[in-house]
Every structure is written in C-alpha cells, then in structure tokens.
Design a protein around this motif. Structure first.
Motif, PDB file in Angstrom:
ATOM      1  N   ARG A  51       0.835  -1.209   0.000  1.00 19.38           N
ATOM      2  CA  ARG A  51       0.000   0.000   0.000  1.00 19.38           C
ATOM      3  C   ARG A  51       0.867   1.256   0.000  1.00 19.38           C
ATOM      4  N   PHE A  52       1.955   1.233   0.753  1.00 19.90           N
ATOM      5  CA  PHE A  52       2.865   2.372   0.806  1.00 19.90           C
ATOM      6  C   PHE A  52       3.474   2.619  -0.575  1.00 19.90           C
ATOM      7  N   LEU A  53       3.903   1.570  -1.232  1.00 18.98           N
ATOM      8  CA  LEU A  53       4.469   1.692  -2.575  1.00 18.98           C
ATOM      9  C   LEU A  53       3.423   2.237  -3.557  1.00 18.98           C
ATOM     10  N   GLU A  54       2.187   1.764  -3.437  1.00 21.47           N
ATOM     11  CA  GLU A  54       1.119   2.272  -4.309  1.00 21.47           C
ATOM     12  C   GLU A  54       0.913   3.773  -4.104  1.00 21.47           C
ATOM     13  N   ASN A  55       0.944   4.223  -2.856  1.00 22.62           N
ATOM     14  CA  ASN A  55       0.802   5.650  -2.570  1.00 22.62           C
ATOM     15  C   ASN A  55       1.971   6.449  -3.142  1.00 22.62           C
ATOM     16  N   ILE A  56       3.161   5.936  -2.992  1.00 22.07           N
ATOM     17  CA  ILE A  56       4.341   6.607  -3.543  1.00 22.07           C
ATOM     18  C   ILE A  56       4.224   6.702  -5.057  1.00 22.07           C
ATOM     19  N   ALA A  82      17.727  -0.006   0.854  1.00 14.67           N
ATOM     20  CA  ALA A  82      18.150  -0.313  -0.519  1.00 14.67           C
ATOM     21  C   ALA A  82      17.152  -1.210  -1.248  1.00 14.67           C
ATOM     22  N   ALA A  83      16.613  -2.207  -0.553  1.00 15.34           N
ATOM     23  CA  ALA A  83      15.659  -3.116  -1.196  1.00 15.34           C
ATOM     24  C   ALA A  83      14.383  -2.370  -1.571  1.00 15.34           C
ATOM     25  N   PHE A  84      13.904  -1.505  -0.672  1.00 16.25           N
ATOM     26  CA  PHE A  84      12.693  -0.749  -0.973  1.00 16.25           C
ATOM     27  C   PHE A  84      12.970   0.276  -2.078  1.00 16.25           C
ATOM     28  N   GLY A  85      14.141   0.902  -2.049  1.00 20.49           N
ATOM     29  CA  GLY A  85      14.511   1.830  -3.111  1.00 20.49           C
ATOM     30  C   GLY A  85      14.503   1.150  -4.468  1.00 20.49           C
ATOM     31  N   LYS A  86      14.972  -0.095  -4.494  1.00 23.89           N
ATOM     32  CA  LYS A  86      14.969  -0.870  -5.741  1.00 23.89           C
ATOM     33  C   LYS A  86      13.534  -1.150  -6.193  1.00 23.89           C
ATOM     34  N   GLU A  87      12.652  -1.469  -5.241  1.00 22.38           N
ATOM     35  CA  GLU A  87      11.245  -1.712  -5.585  1.00 22.38           C
ATOM     36  C   GLU A  87      10.609  -0.463  -6.186  1.00 22.38           C
ATOM     37  N   VAL A  88      10.890   0.695  -5.605  1.00 25.81           N
ATOM     38  CA  VAL A  88      10.321   1.943  -6.120  1.00 25.81           C
ATOM     39  C   VAL A  88      10.866   2.219  -7.517  1.00 25.81           C
ATOM     40  N   ARG A  89      12.179   2.060  -7.680  1.00 23.49           N
ATOM     41  CA  ARG A  89      12.800   2.295  -8.995  1.00 23.49           C
ATOM     42  C   ARG A  89      12.201   1.365 -10.051  1.00 23.49           C
ATOM     43  N   GLU A  90      12.053   0.076  -9.716  1.00 22.84           N
ATOM     44  CA  GLU A  90      11.483  -0.886 -10.660  1.00 22.84           C
ATOM     45  C   GLU A  90      10.024  -0.565 -10.969  1.00 22.84           C
ATOM     46  N   ALA A  91       9.264  -0.107  -9.981  1.00 20.96           N
ATOM     47  CA  ALA A  91       7.871   0.271 -10.222  1.00 20.96           C
ATOM     48  C   ALA A  91       7.812   1.479 -11.150  1.00 20.96           C
ATOM     49  N   CYS A  92       8.732   2.422 -10.980  1.00 21.92           N
ATOM     50  CA  CYS A  92       8.795   3.586 -11.879  1.00 21.92           C
ATOM     51  C   CYS A  92       9.111   3.139 -13.307  1.00 21.92           C
ATOM     52  N   GLU A  93      10.065   2.234 -13.436  1.00 19.19           N
ATOM     53  CA  GLU A  93      10.430   1.736 -14.770  1.00 19.19           C
ATOM     54  C   GLU A  93       9.250   1.003 -15.407  1.00 19.19           C
ATOM     55  N   LYS A  94       8.553   0.212 -14.609  1.00 19.30           N
ATOM     56  CA  LYS A  94       7.395  -0.534 -15.105  1.00 19.30           C
ATOM     57  C   LYS A  94       6.303   0.417 -15.597  1.00 19.30           C
TER      58      LYS A  94
END
Length: 116
Positions: A51-56, A82-94
């Motif tokens: 949910r936090f990632l979706e909000n971001i 670092a792991a969460f930063g990677k998730e955010v970066r990958e979600a942005c790329e997606k």
C-alpha cells in the motif's frame, strides 16, 4: 531584576556578546537522516509495504512530478532501505516514468542530486 513575574529566579543577566558555559571538545557524530524511515519501512508487513508503494507511485506518476524530483526521491528511498529503493525504482520503470535526469540516482543516494 533577576526574577521572572512568578518569582522564579532567572540566571545571571548577560551583556550582549557575552557567553556563559563551559567549553568542551566532543566528537559530533554524523547524522543519519534515513535510519528511522528505513527501520519503519523494514517493519511494515508485506501488505503495508504494498500500500505504501502504491501511494508513492501515485505521487511519482503525478504529471507535476518532474524527472528531477523523481530522481531525488528515488535516491531518498534507496538511502532509507536499498531493497525498498529498488522496488520503487522498478515500479517507476514498469510505469514508464522518465528518470533520465538522474541516471543511476537510486544507487548513488541523494547527495548526488541538486537541492530542491
């Protein structure tokens, strides 16, 4: 008069330019402005993190969010965790979000970005 209205003593009245206290030498530890946020993120359940990632991502995908700002925030999330930063970066790329102004920014942290 060294008394406050309630009668409690105030300390000595200093003249402008005077300093009161003791001088001592101490090591000033570097601040870690991302530690508390990282601990909070790592403490999330998988559902909370999702949910936090979706909000971001709603914020990151906002048309008002420039690639420069997005790049800075990617660096911030990476500094927190670092792991969460990677998730955010990958979600942005997606989502096809352009972060070209800060190529590799999430790997380098916020110190490599312009101050906003």
């Amino acid at each position: 008069n060294n008394k406050v209205q309630d009668g409690a003593p105030r300390g000595p009245v200093l003249q402008q330019g005077q300093v009161d206290g003791q001088r001592k030498e101490e090591i000033i530890h570097k601040e870690n402005n991302f530690q508390q946020a990282g601990e909070r993120i790592r403490g999330f359940t998988e559902d909370q993190k999702k949910r936090f990632l979706e909000n971001i991502m709603m914020w990151m995908a906002d048309p008002k969010t420039t690639p420069e700002v997005r790049s800075v925030w990617l660096g911030f999330w990476n500094e927190c965790d670092a792991a969460f930063g990677k998730e955010v970066r990958e979600a942005c790329e997606k989502e096809g979000l352009d972060n070209s102004s800060g190529a590799g920014a999430a790997d380098e942290g916020p110190t490599s970005h312009p101050t906003l």
